[in-house]
Design an enzyme around this catalytic site. Structure first.
Site, short mmCIF file in Angstrom:
data_model
loop_
_atom_site.label_atom_id
_atom_site.label_comp_id
_atom_site.label_asym_id
_atom_site.label_seq_id
_atom_site.Cartn_x
_atom_site.Cartn_y
_atom_site.Cartn_z
CD GLU A 103 -3.22 0.44 0.47
OE1 GLU A 103 -2.79 1.39 -0.22
OE2 GLU A 103 -4.44 0.23 0.66
CG ASP A 104 -1.05 4.67 -1.52
OD1 ASP A 104 -1.72 3.82 -0.89
OD2 ASP A 104 -1.58 5.58 -2.18
CG ASP A 107 -6.64 7.99 6.23
OD1 ASP A 107 -6.26 8.45 7.31
OD2 ASP A 107 -7.50 8.56 5.54
CG PHE A 157 -4.99 14.90 1.92
CD1 PHE A 157 -5.81 13.79 1.93
CD2 PHE A 157 -4.48 15.34 0.70
CE1 PHE A 157 -6.13 13.12 0.76
CE2 PHE A 157 -4.79 14.67 -0.48
CZ PHE A 157 -5.62 13.57 -0.45
P1 IMP Z 1 -8.09 3.93 4.28
O1 IMP Z 1 -9.09 2.91 3.81
O2 IMP Z 1 -8.75 5.04 5.04
O3 IMP Z 1 -6.95 3.32 5.06
O4 IMP Z 1 -7.52 4.65 3.00
C1 IMP Z 1 -6.59 4.06 2.18
C2 IMP Z 1 -6.55 4.74 0.84
O5 IMP Z 1 -7.03 6.08 0.89
C3 IMP Z 1 -5.12 4.84 0.36
O6 IMP Z 1 -4.75 3.72 -0.39
C4 IMP Z 1 -5.15 6.11 -0.47
O7 IMP Z 1 -5.53 5.82 -1.78
C5 IMP Z 1 -6.22 6.97 0.17
N1 IMP Z 1 -5.64 7.97 1.10
C6 IMP Z 1 -5.69 7.95 2.45
N2 IMP Z 1 -5.06 9.00 2.97
C7 IMP Z 1 -4.58 9.72 1.94
C8 IMP Z 1 -3.79 10.91 1.84
O8 IMP Z 1 -3.40 11.57 2.83
N3 IMP Z 1 -3.48 11.33 0.57
C9 IMP Z 1 -3.88 10.66 -0.54
N4 IMP Z 1 -4.59 9.52 -0.50
C10 IMP Z 1 -4.95 9.05 0.73
#
Ligand code: IMP
Length: 184
Positions: A103-104, A107, A157
């Site tokens: 994963e990048d 969050d 962000f």
């Molecule tokens: P989660 O399901 O909330 O953990 O979100 C994961 C996905 O949300 C990541 O793979 C990103 O594509 C996107 N994401 C979450 N935070 C950021 C951020 O700060 N910048 C850009 N994309 C984000």
């Protein structure tokens, strides 16, 4: 490299330089090589955000391995909707394999929880997660598979190095953070 950039309506400032990211990526690769030597793991990148990290990481990995990508429906803007609808392209031959999800950023962790459920259904030998970034304060529930993390960052962000702001900024070499608080 610039210290400040503007993307659409938002101002961003430098958070992590490409050089720092490369050094960390090499360290993670060494760790993975030690942990997965002679196990031929399957790396699965989560598109779109992981494409640059995945490429840079895999170039540093010198053990036998397979590489694939999946895509999940994402959210737009700077806030997670928590809605993950579908997973596209998940290989169906993960039984007894050592799977490493790449994963990048993690969050809330909702995307990963969803993917993990689908992967576990195939009864792989093991599942680990490798994420370049983690926002510990945003994580909704602990994810024990999250074994390889590049950088822990605040609840802000970020954009660049594969990460986007409404589709823009993925091509930036460095990682920038929004100057205004994105997730108060
Ligand atoms: P989660 O399901 O909330 O953990 O979100 C994961 C996905 O949300 C990541 O793979 C990103 O594509 C996107 N994401 C979450 N935070 C950021 C951020 O700060 N910048 C850009 N994309 C984000």
């Amino acid at each position: 490299m610039m210290n400040k950039i503007q993307i659409a309506d938002k101002e961003f400032e430098l958070l992590l330089e490409n050089d720092q990211i490369s050094k960390k990526t090499r360290l993670i690769a060494i760790q993975l090589e030690v942990d997965y030597e002679s196990r031929c793991p399957v790396f699965i990148g989560v598109l779109n955000g992981s494409f640059i990290f995945m490429a840079d990481l895999l170039k540093e990995i010198n053990i036998s391995c397979e590489v694939g990508f999946i895509k999940v429906s994402s959210y737009s803007g700077t806030e997670s909707s928590g809605q993950v609808k579908d997973i596209f392209g998940l290989p169906d031959n993960l039984h007894n394999r050592d799977v490493i999800l790449v994963e990048d950023i993690v969050d809330t962790g909702l995307t990963l929880t969803h993917i993990l459920k689908a992967v576990r259904k195939q009864k792989p030998a093991s599942v680990a997660i490798c994420s370049l970034l983690l926002k510990p304060a945003a994580l909704k529930a602990p994810i024990e598979e999250l074994e390889y993390v590049g950088f822990e960052i605040g609840n802000e962000f970020v954009v660049g190095y594969g990460l986007d702001y409404d589709g823009l900024g993925r091509n930036l070499k460095d990682i920038y953070r929004a100057k205004t608080v994105a997730n108060p």
